[in-house]
Motif scaffolding. Sequence first.
Motif, PDB file in Angstrom:
ATOM      1  N   GLY A 135      32.820  -6.698   5.660  1.00 39.57           N
ATOM      2  CA  GLY A 135      32.702  -8.004   5.020  1.00 39.57           C
ATOM      3  C   GLY A 135      33.992  -8.439   4.363  1.00 39.57           C
ATOM      4  O   GLY A 135      34.352  -9.618   4.397  1.00 39.57           O
ATOM      5  N   VAL A 136      34.708  -7.502   3.775  1.00 40.29           N
ATOM      6  CA  VAL A 136      35.995  -7.826   3.157  1.00 40.29           C
ATOM      7  C   VAL A 136      36.969  -8.307   4.224  1.00 40.29           C
ATOM      8  O   VAL A 136      37.693  -9.284   4.030  1.00 40.29           O
ATOM      9  N   ALA A 137      36.982  -7.640   5.377  1.00 40.65           N
ATOM     10  CA  ALA A 137      37.884  -8.046   6.447  1.00 40.65           C
ATOM     11  C   ALA A 137      37.517  -9.428   6.986  1.00 40.65           C
ATOM     12  O   ALA A 137      38.392 -10.200   7.373  1.00 40.65           O
ATOM     13  N   GLU A 138      36.228  -9.744   7.013  1.00 37.03           N
ATOM     14  CA  GLU A 138      35.806 -11.068   7.476  1.00 37.03           C
ATOM     15  C   GLU A 138      36.228 -12.162   6.504  1.00 37.03           C
ATOM     16  O   GLU A 138      36.614 -13.246   6.920  1.00 37.03           O
ATOM     17  N   ARG A 139      36.139 -11.878   5.221  1.00 38.23           N
ATOM     18  CA  ARG A 139      36.488 -12.891   4.223  1.00 38.23           C
ATOM     19  C   ARG A 139      37.991 -13.068   4.076  1.00 38.23           C
ATOM     20  O   ARG A 139      38.457 -14.088   3.624  1.00 38.23           O
ATOM     21  N   ARG A 140      38.753 -12.055   4.408  1.00 36.10           N
ATOM     22  CA  ARG A 140      40.196 -12.100   4.246  1.00 36.10           C
ATOM     23  C   ARG A 140      40.841 -11.947   5.621  1.00 36.10           C
ATOM     24  O   ARG A 140      41.325 -10.893   5.981  1.00 36.10           O
ATOM     25  N   PRO A 141      40.846 -12.996   6.430  1.00 39.07           N
ATOM     26  CA  PRO A 141      41.424 -12.876   7.765  1.00 39.07           C
ATOM     27  C   PRO A 141      42.940 -12.654   7.687  1.00 39.07           C
ATOM     28  O   PRO A 141      43.588 -13.059   6.729  1.00 39.07           O
ATOM     29  N   ALA A 142      43.449 -12.002   8.678  1.00 37.92           N
ATOM     30  CA  ALA A 142      44.876 -11.696   8.726  1.00 37.92           C
ATOM     31  C   ALA A 142      45.684 -12.978   8.921  1.00 37.92           C
ATOM     32  O   ALA A 142      45.219 -13.953   9.498  1.00 37.92           O
ATOM     33  N   THR A 143      46.904 -12.959   8.424  1.00 43.01           N
ATOM     34  CA  THR A 143      47.816 -14.074   8.602  1.00 43.01           C
ATOM     35  C   THR A 143      48.180 -14.168  10.078  1.00 43.01           C
ATOM     36  O   THR A 143      48.579 -13.182  10.684  1.00 43.01           O
ATOM     37  N   PRO A 144      48.025 -15.330  10.682  1.00 47.00           N
ATOM     38  CA  PRO A 144      48.332 -15.432  12.103  1.00 47.00           C
ATOM     39  C   PRO A 144      49.834 -15.291  12.365  1.00 47.00           C
ATOM     40  O   PRO A 144      50.658 -15.580  11.501  1.00 47.00           O
ATOM     41  N   VAL A 145      50.147 -14.839  13.564  1.00 47.39           N
ATOM     42  CA  VAL A 145      51.547 -14.725  13.974  1.00 47.39           C
ATOM     43  C   VAL A 145      52.067 -16.135  14.206  1.00 47.39           C
ATOM     44  O   VAL A 145      51.414 -16.947  14.871  1.00 47.39           O
ATOM     45  N   PRO A 146      53.235 -16.483  13.644  1.00 50.09           N
ATOM     46  CA  PRO A 146      53.761 -17.846  13.807  1.00 50.09           C
ATOM     47  C   PRO A 146      54.028 -18.180  15.275  1.00 50.09           C
ATOM     48  O   PRO A 146      54.309 -17.298  16.084  1.00 50.09           O
ATOM     49  N   ASP A 147      53.919 -19.452  15.607  1.00 50.29           N
ATOM     50  CA  ASP A 147      54.157 -19.894  16.982  1.00 50.29           C
ATOM     51  C   ASP A 147      55.592 -19.616  17.416  1.00 50.29           C
ATOM     52  O   ASP A 147      55.858 -19.325  18.578  1.00 50.29           O
ATOM     53  N   GLU A 148      56.533 -19.725  16.486  1.00 48.14           N
ATOM     54  CA  GLU A 148      57.950 -19.512  16.813  1.00 48.14           C
ATOM     55  C   GLU A 148      58.350 -18.038  16.712  1.00 48.14           C
ATOM     56  O   GLU A 148      59.510 -17.706  16.499  1.00 48.14           O
ATOM     57  N   PHE A 149      57.383 -17.134  16.881  1.00 50.28           N
ATOM     58  CA  PHE A 149      57.616 -15.693  16.756  1.00 50.28           C
ATOM     59  C   PHE A 149      58.578 -15.214  17.839  1.00 50.28           C
ATOM     60  O   PHE A 149      58.312 -15.334  19.028  1.00 50.28           O
TER      61      PHE A 149
END
Length: 144
Positions: free
Chosen positions: A76-90
Amino acid sequence: MNPDFLPAIGASLRALGEFATWREVTDETLAEVAAELDRARAAVAGARGQQRANRCARHPGGPVDPTATNGCLLCGVAERRPATPVPDEFVPGDVIRFYDEHGHEAAAARYGPQAVTRALVLRARHPSTRRPGQPVPPRTESEK
């Protein structure tokens, strides 16, 4: 009843059913039947126990969170705190250069933890295991 044990009970019953087709019965075969019966009894005893509080396959004995979709506090903690997405300009090379110059914390703050992790994994990957079209980050002097 705890339904988590139903697959184990079914597997034991199927294994016991296979013993019925054997034509030759030896002491060794009887020992295998006895062991399978013991496993089936243990599974039935477990099914008679309490049902686990959460429905999480990864954390079956974990703490309970009634607001989580599967009842698991850890998931549940992982669902509420989604990871920061990788930027498009990665661009892995840019992330690695920044990482080498400024350190992990600064790179994570600028590009995000997932982008830094992905770039470090790509840098550590042997060239023969890279997928086609994957950019190759530059190697540092210590890696050459």
